[in-house]
Design a protein around this motif. Structure first.
Motif, PDB file in Angstrom:
ATOM      1  N   GLU A 123       0.828  -1.202   0.000  1.00 11.19           N
ATOM      2  CA  GLU A 123       0.000   0.000   0.000  1.00 11.19           C
ATOM      3  C   GLU A 123       0.865   1.256   0.000  1.00 11.19           C
ATOM      4  O   GLU A 123       1.980   1.245   0.521  1.00 11.19           O
ATOM      5  N   CYS A 126      -2.232   8.003   0.216  1.00 11.37           N
ATOM      6  CA  CYS A 126      -2.957   8.843  -0.736  1.00 11.37           C
ATOM      7  C   CYS A 126      -2.265  10.202  -0.808  1.00 11.37           C
ATOM      8  O   CYS A 126      -1.973  10.810   0.224  1.00 11.37           O
ATOM      9  N   GLY A 133      -6.952  10.351   5.223  1.00 11.87           N
ATOM     10  CA  GLY A 133      -8.280   9.842   4.935  1.00 11.87           C
ATOM     11  C   GLY A 133      -9.334  10.925   4.798  1.00 11.87           C
ATOM     12  O   GLY A 133     -10.482  10.640   4.493  1.00 11.87           O
ATOM     13  N   SER A 143     -14.465  13.177   4.099  1.00  7.55           N
ATOM     14  CA  SER A 143     -13.624  12.035   3.708  1.00  7.55           C
ATOM     15  C   SER A 143     -13.009  12.333   2.352  1.00  7.55           C
ATOM     16  O   SER A 143     -13.636  12.958   1.488  1.00  7.55           O
ATOM     17  N   CYS A 147      -9.366   8.446  -2.047  1.00  9.53           N
ATOM     18  CA  CYS A 147      -9.090   7.147  -1.412  1.00  9.53           C
ATOM     19  C   CYS A 147     -10.289   6.603  -0.643  1.00  9.53           C
ATOM     20  O   CYS A 147     -10.200   5.527  -0.043  1.00  9.53           O
ATOM     21  N   LYS A 150      -9.799   5.999   3.309  1.00 12.05           N
ATOM     22  CA  LYS A 150      -8.854   4.987   3.809  1.00 12.05           C
ATOM     23  C   LYS A 150      -7.464   5.559   4.069  1.00 12.05           C
ATOM     24  O   LYS A 150      -6.708   5.029   4.867  1.00 12.05           O
ATOM     25  N   LYS A 152      -5.056   5.306   2.080  1.00  8.89           N
ATOM     26  CA  LYS A 152      -4.081   4.487   1.344  1.00  8.89           C
ATOM     27  C   LYS A 152      -4.696   3.934   0.075  1.00  8.89           C
ATOM     28  O   LYS A 152      -5.910   3.833  -0.057  1.00  8.89           O
TER      29      LYS A 152
END
Length: 165
Positions: A123, A126, A133, A143, A147, A150, A152
């Motif tokens: 991984e 981002c 995130g 958010s 990504c 996440k 990542k």
């Protein structure tokens, strides 16, 4: 300097009456051609060895400029023996240069290992939210739309496996 790759030898004979004098002449070769049977070789993580045939019109080529995880020996006038150590670290690349006079050939060597981009995790962070995130939009928090919150992504270099072949 004669550039044919061939050693030339000859003589000059001088005669004066009954006396003869002979002068021997020798001109050394100059390599003009250098080829390898393979210019790109791959090793898996366990390492190993491979032989490369060198074709040249010279007679005294040498190998140089190779990384410390590769051992190179000249087996005879036409054979290069390459030994690659086991790799417990990241994917690696190197070159071996075989040279004589102004002729040379480069052999590119790669060896499997952990991915250099994700360092074996599979991984990467981002780049839009810097791995958090989410994003602050003034007084609002959202958010990350890239990504999905996440922080990542699956590494595109290794396809998420953490290893490069």
């Amino acid at each position: 300097r004669f550039q044919s790759g061939q050693v030339r030898e000859g003589s000059i004979t001088i005669q004066s009456g009954k006396f003869l004098a002979q002068v021997m002449i020798k001109q050394n070769a100059y390599a003009t051609i250098m080829k390898a049977s393979d210019t790109s070789i791959k090793f898996d993580r366990s390492g190993g060895s491979k032989d490369i045939t060198i074709e040249t019109d010279g007679c005294s080529w040498e190998s140089e400029q190779y990384p410390d995880w590769i051992t190179v020996t000249k087996e005879d006038a036409t054979e290069l023996h390459i030994i690659c150590k086991r790799n417990e670290d990241e994917y690696r690349t190197g070159t071996i240069t075989v040279r004589e006079d102004n002729a040379c050939v480069t052999i590119y060597v790669t060896q499997s290992g952990k991915c250099n981009t994700c360092h074996g995790s599979g991984e990467v962070s981002c780049t839009s939210c810097w791995g958090s995130g989410g994003m602050n939009l003034g007084m609002y928090y959202s958010s990350c739309m890239w990504c999905g919150g996440k922080g990542k992504f699956s590494c595109t270099t290794c396809g998420g496996t953490g290893f490069r072949e």
